[in-house]
Design a protein around this motif. Structure first.
Motif, PDB file in Angstrom:
ATOM      1  N   VAL A   1      -6.567  -1.988   4.634  1.00  0.00           N
ATOM      2  CA  VAL A   1      -6.111  -1.470   3.337  1.00  0.00           C
ATOM      3  C   VAL A   1      -6.973  -0.286   2.915  1.00  0.00           C
ATOM      4  O   VAL A   1      -6.465   0.751   2.472  1.00  0.00           O
ATOM      5  CB  VAL A   1      -6.124  -2.575   2.261  1.00  0.00           C
ATOM      6  CG1 VAL A   1      -5.987  -1.974   0.863  1.00  0.00           C
ATOM      7  CG2 VAL A   1      -4.991  -3.564   2.500  1.00  0.00           C
TER       8      VAL A   1
ATOM      9  N   ILE B   1      -5.100   3.222   2.088  1.00  0.00           N
ATOM     10  CA  ILE B   1      -4.805   3.477   0.672  1.00  0.00           C
ATOM     11  C   ILE B   1      -5.278   4.884   0.287  1.00  0.00           C
ATOM     12  O   ILE B   1      -6.252   5.406   0.863  1.00  0.00           O
ATOM     13  CB  ILE B   1      -5.482   2.415  -0.240  1.00  0.00           C
ATOM     14  CG1 ILE B   1      -4.871   2.429  -1.653  1.00  0.00           C
ATOM     15  CG2 ILE B   1      -6.985   2.614  -0.309  1.00  0.00           C
ATOM     16  CD1 ILE B   1      -3.490   1.881  -1.747  1.00  0.00           C
TER      17      ILE B   1
ATOM     18  N   VAL C   1       0.832  -1.204   0.000  1.00  0.00           N
ATOM     19  CA  VAL C   1       0.000   0.000   0.000  1.00  0.00           C
ATOM     20  C   VAL C   1       0.868   1.255   0.000  1.00  0.00           C
ATOM     21  O   VAL C   1       0.597   2.216  -0.733  1.00  0.00           O
ATOM     22  CB  VAL C   1      -0.950  -0.001   1.218  1.00  0.00           C
ATOM     23  CG1 VAL C   1      -1.607   1.363   1.399  1.00  0.00           C
ATOM     24  CG2 VAL C   1      -2.015  -1.077   1.047  1.00  0.00           C
TER      25      VAL C   1
END
Length: 250
Positions: free
Chosen positions: A51, A55, A25
């Motif tokens: 995530v 992100i 990421v």
């Protein structure tokens, strides 16, 4: 018809640790990416929320699979409603590994697609033939049969929530890639089928991705094909070259 370029990264059962996922990421967060390309990554289910939280906002997150029930006694499954509840916008359905390893047939995948759309998810719908089917001249027949199951349970408006990923099974993780002519021909057949089976408008607007050993070395040639609207990337999505694939049309 100008369709937005779309690149998905299917991490499959990778990475093995959260630390490795954070590194992936972090690399994407720092990369210079084509702002005209829609980017979606699909980490393992256990990492979906961390995530999504870490992100950059121009990259969307997808689940790799879901069930067709909202809740209940279905051990090990994730529901479309749960994915929507935590803000996951996409789900991959019908991947060849789900079809072959987990014996999901086209009817089940169509049922999942219906449930996902009804819950508010967008679907990356995977189709594709085996090497035996390709060599037997059955590519169009197989892809159309896989699509027909979904056509039978959807309305025209639903197709604005679907992205097609054509992934020849013989090219996934093998290093073999469909030639540009093979990829273009199959994508054009898929588009023609949907134009006939759903509507000309859907056929012209639907994004059809190519998947199967896409790398930085072959992506630019494939990206120039008129009916290839992006990629669904497996192994290369775990490497720095994923940024080059996202930028294939830049």
């Amino acid at each position: 018809m100008t369709r937005q370029f779309f690149v998905g990264g299917n991490f499959k059962l990778n990475p093995a640790t959260l630390e490795a996922g954070n590194s992936l990421v972090g690399g994407l967060n720092k990369a210079e990416l084509d702002p005209n390309t829609e980017v979606v990554i699909a980490p393992p289910a256990i990492y979906l929320i961390p995530v999504q939280q870490s992100i950059r906002k121009d990259i969307k997150v997808a689940a790799q699979n879901c069930y067709f029930k909202d809740s209940g006694a279905f051990t090990g499954e994730i529901s479309p409603k749960q994915l929507v509840d935590v803000g996951i916008p996409y789900v991959i359905l019908g991947h060849s590994e789900r079809r072959t390893l987990f014996h999901e047939d086209s009817t089940l995948i169509a049922t999942k697609t219906r449930a996902a759309i009804d819950s508010g998810l967008k679907v990356i719908l995977c189709i594709g033939e085996t090497l035996e089917q390709r060599e037997g001249g059955k590519t169009a027949e197989i892809c159309e049969a896989q699509l027909k199951a979904v056509v039978d349970v959807t309305k025209e408006a639903d197709w604005s929530k679907i992205v097609i990923a054509y992934e020849p099974v013989w090219a996934i993780g093998t290093g073999k890639v469909a030639t540009p002519d093979q990829a273009q021909a199959t994508h054009a057949e898929v588009r023609a089928y949907l134009s006939k089976a759903v509507s000309a408008d859907v056929g012209s607007k639907i994004q059809i991705l190519y998947g199967g050993s896409v790398t930085a070395a072959n992506c630019k040639e494939l990206a120039r094909l008129p009916d290839v609207d992006g990629f669904l990337v497996g192994g290369a999505s775990l490497k720095p070259e994923f940024a080059d694939i996202i930028n294939a049309r830049k």
